[in-house]
Design a protein around this motif. Sequence first.
Motif, PDB file in Angstrom:
ATOM      1  N   GLN A   1       0.816  -1.213   0.000  1.00 38.59           N
ATOM      2  CA  GLN A   1       0.000   0.000   0.000  1.00 38.59           C
ATOM      3  C   GLN A   1       0.851   1.265   0.000  1.00 38.59           C
ATOM      4  O   GLN A   1       0.581   2.207  -0.746  1.00 38.59           O
ATOM      5  CB  GLN A   1      -0.969  -0.012   1.183  1.00 38.59           C
ATOM      6  N   ILE A   2       1.904   1.279   0.832  1.00 43.73           N
ATOM      7  CA  ILE A   2       2.667   2.532   0.856  1.00 43.73           C
ATOM      8  C   ILE A   2       3.524   2.686  -0.393  1.00 43.73           C
ATOM      9  O   ILE A   2       3.970   3.779  -0.710  1.00 43.73           O
ATOM     10  CB  ILE A   2       3.505   2.706   2.135  1.00 43.73           C
ATOM     11  N   ARG A   3       3.735   1.588  -1.134  1.00 47.52           N
ATOM     12  CA  ARG A   3       4.493   1.706  -2.381  1.00 47.52           C
ATOM     13  C   ARG A   3       3.579   1.839  -3.598  1.00 47.52           C
ATOM     14  O   ARG A   3       4.003   1.617  -4.731  1.00 47.52           O
ATOM     15  CB  ARG A   3       5.408   0.483  -2.542  1.00 47.52           C
ATOM     16  N   GLN A   4       2.324   2.210  -3.327  1.00 46.85           N
ATOM     17  CA  GLN A   4       1.371   2.184  -4.434  1.00 46.85           C
ATOM     18  C   GLN A   4       1.629   3.257  -5.487  1.00 46.85           C
ATOM     19  O   GLN A   4       0.999   3.247  -6.534  1.00 46.85           O
ATOM     20  CB  GLN A   4      -0.071   2.270  -3.921  1.00 46.85           C
ATOM     21  N   HIS A   5       2.547   4.167  -5.211  1.00 44.20           N
ATOM     22  CA  HIS A   5       2.833   5.161  -6.236  1.00 44.20           C
ATOM     23  C   HIS A   5       4.043   4.791  -7.068  1.00 44.20           C
ATOM     24  O   HIS A   5       4.482   5.574  -7.923  1.00 44.20           O
ATOM     25  CB  HIS A   5       3.016   6.543  -5.599  1.00 44.20           C
ATOM     26  N   GLU A   6       4.594   3.569  -6.815  1.00 39.34           N
ATOM     27  CA  GLU A   6       5.741   3.126  -7.619  1.00 39.34           C
ATOM     28  C   GLU A   6       5.274   2.230  -8.756  1.00 39.34           C
ATOM     29  O   GLU A   6       4.797   1.122  -8.516  1.00 39.34           O
ATOM     30  CB  GLU A   6       6.710   2.324  -6.739  1.00 39.34           C
ATOM     31  N   PRO A   7       5.446   2.682  -9.988  1.00 38.85           N
ATOM     32  CA  PRO A   7       5.010   1.864 -11.118  1.00 38.85           C
ATOM     33  C   PRO A   7       5.852   0.590 -11.225  1.00 38.85           C
ATOM     34  O   PRO A   7       6.945   0.507 -10.667  1.00 38.85           O
ATOM     35  CB  PRO A   7       5.261   2.744 -12.344  1.00 38.85           C
ATOM     36  N   ALA A   8       5.329  -0.389 -11.957  1.00 35.74           N
ATOM     37  CA  ALA A   8       6.058  -1.629 -12.201  1.00 35.74           C
ATOM     38  C   ALA A   8       6.168  -1.848 -13.705  1.00 35.74           C
ATOM     39  O   ALA A   8       5.358  -1.331 -14.478  1.00 35.74           O
ATOM     40  CB  ALA A   8       5.345  -2.804 -11.548  1.00 35.74           C
ATOM     41  N   ILE A   9       7.191  -2.586 -14.090  1.00 32.34           N
ATOM     42  CA  ILE A   9       7.414  -2.817 -15.521  1.00 32.34           C
ATOM     43  C   ILE A   9       6.841  -4.172 -15.896  1.00 32.34           C
ATOM     44  O   ILE A   9       7.240  -5.197 -15.334  1.00 32.34           O
ATOM     45  CB  ILE A   9       8.922  -2.779 -15.830  1.00 32.34           C
ATOM     46  N   PRO A  10       5.904  -4.242 -16.837  1.00 35.24           N
ATOM     47  CA  PRO A  10       5.300  -5.521 -17.208  1.00 35.24           C
ATOM     48  C   PRO A  10       6.344  -6.463 -17.819  1.00 35.24           C
ATOM     49  O   PRO A  10       7.070  -6.081 -18.738  1.00 35.24           O
ATOM     50  CB  PRO A  10       4.246  -5.130 -18.253  1.00 35.24           C
ATOM     51  N   ARG A  11       6.374  -7.683 -17.296  1.00 35.46           N
ATOM     52  CA  ARG A  11       7.413  -8.616 -17.715  1.00 35.46           C
ATOM     53  C   ARG A  11       6.873  -9.989 -18.113  1.00 35.46           C
ATOM     54  O   ARG A  11       7.358 -10.617 -19.021  1.00 35.46           O
ATOM     55  CB  ARG A  11       8.410  -8.748 -16.550  1.00 35.46           C
ATOM     56  N   TRP A  12       5.858 -10.463 -17.375  1.00 38.29           N
ATOM     57  CA  TRP A  12       5.266 -11.772 -17.683  1.00 38.29           C
ATOM     58  C   TRP A  12       3.759 -11.619 -17.842  1.00 38.29           C
ATOM     59  O   TRP A  12       3.098 -10.978 -17.025  1.00 38.29           O
ATOM     60  CB  TRP A  12       5.521 -12.781 -16.553  1.00 38.29           C
ATOM     61  N   LEU A  13       3.242 -12.214 -18.910  1.00 46.33           N
ATOM     62  CA  LEU A  13       1.805 -12.201 -19.158  1.00 46.33           C
ATOM     63  C   LEU A  13       1.302 -13.630 -19.052  1.00 46.33           C
ATOM     64  O   LEU A  13       1.693 -14.493 -19.837  1.00 46.33           O
ATOM     65  CB  LEU A  13       1.517 -11.643 -20.556  1.00 46.33           C
ATOM     66  N   VAL A  14       0.494 -13.893 -18.050  1.00 48.44           N
ATOM     67  CA  VAL A  14       0.068 -15.266 -17.784  1.00 48.44           C
ATOM     68  C   VAL A  14      -1.453 -15.315 -17.765  1.00 48.44           C
ATOM     69  O   VAL A  14      -2.092 -14.655 -16.952  1.00 48.44           O
ATOM     70  CB  VAL A  14       0.613 -15.745 -16.406  1.00 48.44           C
ATOM     71  N   PHE A  15      -2.028 -16.108 -18.664  1.00 47.57           N
ATOM     72  CA  PHE A  15      -3.483 -16.266 -18.689  1.00 47.57           C
ATOM     73  C   PHE A  15      -3.842 -17.477 -17.838  1.00 47.57           C
ATOM     74  O   PHE A  15      -3.605 -18.614 -18.241  1.00 47.57           O
ATOM     75  CB  PHE A  15      -3.975 -16.457 -20.121  1.00 47.57           C
ATOM     76  N   PRO A  16      -4.415 -17.255 -16.656  1.00 45.04           N
ATOM     77  CA  PRO A  16      -4.648 -18.393 -15.763  1.00 45.04           C
ATOM     78  C   PRO A  16      -5.985 -19.052 -16.048  1.00 45.04           C
ATOM     79  O   PRO A  16      -6.912 -18.426 -16.543  1.00 45.04           O
ATOM     80  CB  PRO A  16      -4.679 -17.724 -14.379  1.00 45.04           C
ATOM     81  N   LYS A  17      -6.039 -20.340 -15.719  1.00 44.29           N
ATOM     82  CA  LYS A  17      -7.315 -21.037 -15.775  1.00 44.29           C
ATOM     83  C   LYS A  17      -7.365 -22.053 -14.668  1.00 44.29           C
ATOM     84  O   LYS A  17      -6.613 -23.041 -14.665  1.00 44.29           O
ATOM     85  CB  LYS A  17      -7.474 -21.727 -17.132  1.00 44.29           C
ATOM     86  N   TYR A  18      -8.268 -21.814 -13.714  1.00 47.28           N
ATOM     87  CA  TYR A  18      -8.437 -22.779 -12.650  1.00 47.28           C
ATOM     88  C   TYR A  18      -9.219 -23.971 -13.174  1.00 47.28           C
ATOM     89  O   TYR A  18     -10.261 -23.818 -13.800  1.00 47.28           O
ATOM     90  CB  TYR A  18      -9.181 -22.150 -11.461  1.00 47.28           C
ATOM     91  N   GLN A  19      -8.679 -25.159 -12.929  1.00 49.93           N
ATOM     92  CA  GLN A  19      -9.386 -26.364 -13.381  1.00 49.93           C
ATOM     93  C   GLN A  19      -9.201 -27.429 -12.319  1.00 49.93           C
ATOM     94  O   GLN A  19      -8.088 -27.935 -12.115  1.00 49.93           O
ATOM     95  CB  GLN A  19      -8.751 -26.835 -14.689  1.00 49.93           C
ATOM     96  N   ALA A  20     -10.299 -27.794 -11.642  1.00 46.66           N
ATOM     97  CA  ALA A  20     -10.203 -28.731 -10.521  1.00 46.66           C
ATOM     98  C   ALA A  20      -9.470 -30.000 -10.933  1.00 46.66           C
ATOM     99  O   ALA A  20      -9.775 -30.612 -11.953  1.00 46.66           O
ATOM    100  CB  ALA A  20     -11.602 -29.075 -10.018  1.00 46.66           C
ATOM    101  N   GLY A  21      -8.487 -30.382 -10.138  1.00 44.46           N
ATOM    102  CA  GLY A  21      -7.763 -31.625 -10.387  1.00 44.46           C
ATOM    103  C   GLY A  21      -6.660 -31.533 -11.421  1.00 44.46           C
ATOM    104  O   GLY A  21      -5.922 -32.498 -11.633  1.00 44.46           O
ATOM    105  N   ALA A  22      -6.519 -30.379 -12.066  1.00 45.35           N
ATOM    106  CA  ALA A  22      -5.525 -30.290 -13.147  1.00 45.35           C
ATOM    107  C   ALA A  22      -4.110 -30.179 -12.597  1.00 45.35           C
ATOM    108  O   ALA A  22      -3.888 -29.653 -11.509  1.00 45.35           O
ATOM    109  CB  ALA A  22      -5.835 -29.087 -14.023  1.00 45.35           C
ATOM    110  N   LYS A  23      -3.163 -30.670 -13.381  1.00 44.92           N
ATOM    111  CA  LYS A  23      -1.759 -30.519 -13.020  1.00 44.92           C
ATOM    112  C   LYS A  23      -1.325 -29.125 -13.433  1.00 44.92           C
ATOM    113  O   LYS A  23      -1.737 -28.613 -14.469  1.00 44.92           O
ATOM    114  CB  LYS A  23      -0.953 -31.583 -13.788  1.00 44.92           C
ATOM    115  N   GLU A  24      -0.454 -28.503 -12.640  1.00 52.57           N
ATOM    116  CA  GLU A  24      -0.014 -27.134 -12.936  1.00 52.57           C
ATOM    117  C   GLU A  24       0.798 -27.133 -14.230  1.00 52.57           C
ATOM    118  O   GLU A  24       1.849 -27.778 -14.307  1.00 52.57           O
ATOM    119  CB  GLU A  24       0.834 -26.570 -11.801  1.00 52.57           C
ATOM    120  N   THR A  25       0.292 -26.461 -15.237  1.00 54.16           N
ATOM    121  CA  THR A  25       0.938 -26.489 -16.550  1.00 54.16           C
ATOM    122  C   THR A  25       1.102 -25.083 -17.089  1.00 54.16           C
ATOM    123  O   THR A  25       0.127 -24.366 -17.289  1.00 54.16           O
ATOM    124  CB  THR A  25       0.064 -27.275 -17.558  1.00 54.16           C
ATOM    125  N   LEU A  26       2.343 -24.720 -17.305  1.00 55.17           N
ATOM    126  CA  LEU A  26       2.676 -23.398 -17.824  1.00 55.17           C
ATOM    127  C   LEU A  26       3.148 -23.584 -19.263  1.00 55.17           C
ATOM    128  O   LEU A  26       4.151 -24.235 -19.510  1.00 55.17           O
ATOM    129  CB  LEU A  26       3.797 -22.800 -16.968  1.00 55.17           C
TER     130      LEU A  26
END
Lengths: 365, 297, 88
Positions: free
Chosen positions: B203-228
């Motif tokens: 919260q106190i660092r909320q005025h510090e911008p961040a540089i976009p580096r990773w774009l990850v489209f998540p999908k929760y799927q019950a029982g699925a193995k974590e796959t990137l």
Amino acid sequence: MNLLNKSLRNPEIVRCWKADDWNRFLPLVRNARLLGRCLFLFEQHGLLEVVPQRLVDQFRGALAQTRYLQVQAKRELRQVQRVLDNEGIPLMALKGVAYLAARLPPSGWRSLSDIDLLVREQDIEPAEQALKRAGWVPSGEFDDYDQHYYREWMHEVPPLVHHNRETEVDMHHNLAPPVSRIRIDAARLWEDAVMAPEEYGRQVAVLSPVDMLLHNAVHLFMNDELRGGLRDVVDFRDLFEHFLGQDAAFEEHLLARARALGCGRPLYYAVATSHRLAGLEPSAGFLGRVERYAPVRPVAWFMVWLIEQALAPQRLGMWQTAVANQMLFVRSHWVRMPPGMLIRHLWHKTFKSKVPATHDAEMPG
Amino acid sequence: MKSEQLTVDSGPFRVGVTSSEKVFLDTLSYFYRDVLRKDAPSVLDYEIHIQRPLNVRRWVIPQVRFEVDDMRPFEPHPAENAFPLYEWGLNWCIATSAHRYMMLHAGSVAFGDLAMVMPGTPGSGKSTLSAALHLRGARLLSDEFGLVRPEKGDLLPMPRGIPLKNASIEAILEFDPAAPLGPTYPKTRKGRVRHLRPDRESQIRQHEPAIPRWLVFPKYQAGAKETLLPLDKTEAFRQLTFNCFNYRLLGETAFRAVAQLIRQMDCYTFTFSNLERAVAKLSGLAQEPGAEQKGRA
Amino acid sequence: MWSRFGANIVLEALPSANAVFDPETGETHFVSELPTLVLQAVGPDPATAAKLIQKIAGPVELDENSIEAVHSSLQQLVYAGLVESSYH
């Protein structure tokens, strides 16, 4: 008169503003849909550095939205032009889309959600049919009464929208409805019409400068769009100043045309209101001459009060605004329709106001 | 009932909140005490009122209304749901006016000053993932709004209470039993909701911008193995535009900004079912050698 | 005959396709190599396919498949609203 009006009359005052002033200012500007306009106002006067950055961001955000809507409006106009050019039907753009087509100053900041078009009375049925054949459909549900209202009384067809897109198309054959007290001879509008600059091989007509201003006045003070109408009042000022800059005798021409078309009263209200609330500075001579079209004193004062409550409340949400809006709504219908029709119309629209629709004597204005 | 006004900095937005609802004001202070402004009146982006109506619902089955600029864009809510109403209402204000930013519908966290952006529709799990990553040490940027400055291509944080719905509440508590969750709202329009409070540092660092580096489209799927899985950039571009609130509105500006983001970010799809493994997998990305260099576009 | 009125398209090259933004409609399209070349060859003056092919390929003669591909590209572009077709 509120902070927005004051800043329109004299932008320099914002140099002294504190946080509280800006906080009262922003909701008024948002409500009046003048965020984009204010950006240009402050820019023009070299005041942008004293405007808090978060407000500048809000202005820019609104301008981004406006640009998008303008692109959609121009696209819709082109599509309509294709169809009507094919039928040989002359087309005129009105209001927001006209300012865009003619590249007038308001196109720098003025948003619009639909496009207003004028065709000749004999062309309105064929135009509607042609558009419907080409994929436009009525944009809402209109029962027989609504249809009758639009066609017979209002000089419009019910709004159309193309089934693939979202911009509404409002077609008219006159600026003031045939049943109103003001009868404008539409043929004269066409006689004096001007062609906007060509774009992509097509041209659209727009009203002559004086007619554009009179249309603004008639639309605002005769139709039921007074709510949120400060934007149109500012348009009046911006167009007036622009045309005066191009033609030193513009005030003369405006008065002559108002007389010729019988639009003196709305012109008076437009000038008085934009002078009071939007910073228009006409010459003293012009003000004096336009005042001859004013109603009797008590009515004029009452109207000024009404208009100011509706368009320029001190704060939003004041009860006076609500009452004033209701009364202006009733009034604007009164000036458009004979009293018997008005009652039927208001009853049909299930008008919930406590203000009775009077059908005897003097409703102001 | 006495009205009180608080001023909260929510990322780049300064919000004035006026209410007589004591419980609501206490909750607001619980979540945002590190970013409440106590000084003299300051310029606001939005002035929001959360108040009971003047009719019978003031006392009988009390309701509250969300009001901004003399508008009440929503139906009244039960008075006990004042806080969720405020949060959703503020989102509405931002989504409809903050077009100075390109607004992504995405959760995002930062490792150092490099951001992982997780766009997703409801049900994708982006909020829960953002919460979990944050609880394990990543700086929370936002769970809902990715505020991109198109001219700079960076991300402005707006760390607010993360609304966890229904089963996600249990999932987060299982993941971290000490997670700072606010009150339970059993009956909101979206079901049962509890909010996770972002840590003080985010919260106190909320005025510090961040540089976009990773774009990850998540999908929760019950029982699925974590796959990137790496995602083709054209598809990533397309998906990102679908997850951008004001992509069409911003026109060419958004087009260029999205192209730049896609160029500078590594793009993935991510299927997951278990938060522990999911966090390990995604944090792994941030620990890869060379993560630093690419980010500086 | 094919033509395109309006502001120039904005192009961003991606590894597997070109992202194309049309300022006239505000739409974004994903266009592969050949249709992109065809699109860039179309101008405000209506041109025949033969003329466009000449512009793209220059002195090189295209085989039947390639010519077919150009026609199919034109159809795609018309469908996307990037190009208008007209008859004379």
